[in-house]
Design an enzyme around this catalytic site. Sequence first.
Site, PDB file in Angstrom:
ATOM      1  N   CYS A 193       0.830  -1.206   0.000  1.00  0.00           N
ATOM      2  CA  CYS A 193       0.000   0.000   0.000  1.00  0.00           C
ATOM      3  C   CYS A 193       0.867   1.259   0.000  1.00  0.00           C
ATOM      4  CB  CYS A 193      -0.901  -0.023   1.237  1.00  0.00           C
ATOM      5  SG  CYS A 193      -1.742   1.529   1.571  1.00  0.00           S
ATOM      6  N   VAL A 230      -6.195   0.754   5.364  1.00  0.00           N
ATOM      7  CA  VAL A 230      -4.944   1.018   6.064  1.00  0.00           C
ATOM      8  C   VAL A 230      -4.246   2.153   5.318  1.00  0.00           C
ATOM      9  CG1 VAL A 230      -4.674  -1.283   7.042  1.00  0.00           C
ATOM     10  CG2 VAL A 230      -3.815  -0.851   4.737  1.00  0.00           C
TER      11      VAL A 230
END
Length: 203
Positions: free
Chosen positions: A10, A50
């Site tokens: 990410c 997240v």
Amino acid sequence: MMVLYSGTTCPFSQRCRFVLFEKGMDFEIKDIDLFNKPEDIAVMNPYGQVPILVERDLVLYESNIINEYIDERFPHPQLMPADPLMRARTRLFLYNFEKELFSCVSVLEDRTGRFDAARQERARNDIRDRLAQLAPVLVKNKFMLGEEFSMLDVAIAPLLWRLDHYGIELPKTAAPIQKYAERIFSRPAYIEALTPSEKVMRR
């Protein structure tokens, strides 16, 4: 101790890992499978995303908010400018990055399974064009704000790292961006913050 819930691929989580390593402090990173997130992620963040930072009773999400909290809590080295005027301008730049660059990153990172080739190609072109516009700033400047490494450099670094991965080729006029990226990538904290999955994204 701070705990960061972080996606191993990410780009937004990478920003937070980068800041934590820059600060050289004690923290724990919990790797999250982005395709099979545990149920408590949705409890901590109503958007189910997240990174998430947990410190005692505090739960934060959104990478720029997390990073500014870390910077204020552990002010050395300082990543947001001390001057209120420059700090406001930096926040505006961060906002522009989200609207103009990372909205396109979110298209390329889409995990919903709704693949839209035309939309992804537009996102690649928009990123390429926006980065090319930033190149003149980096002809004379070592970093975004001049000689000092700052939160702006943290924010954009994960995108620059993923250009090959996203299939984005910058024009020759954007050479200053490539040199600037290498300056960031050579920082010890940047190297430490990379996950094994991120290391293989760049040729």
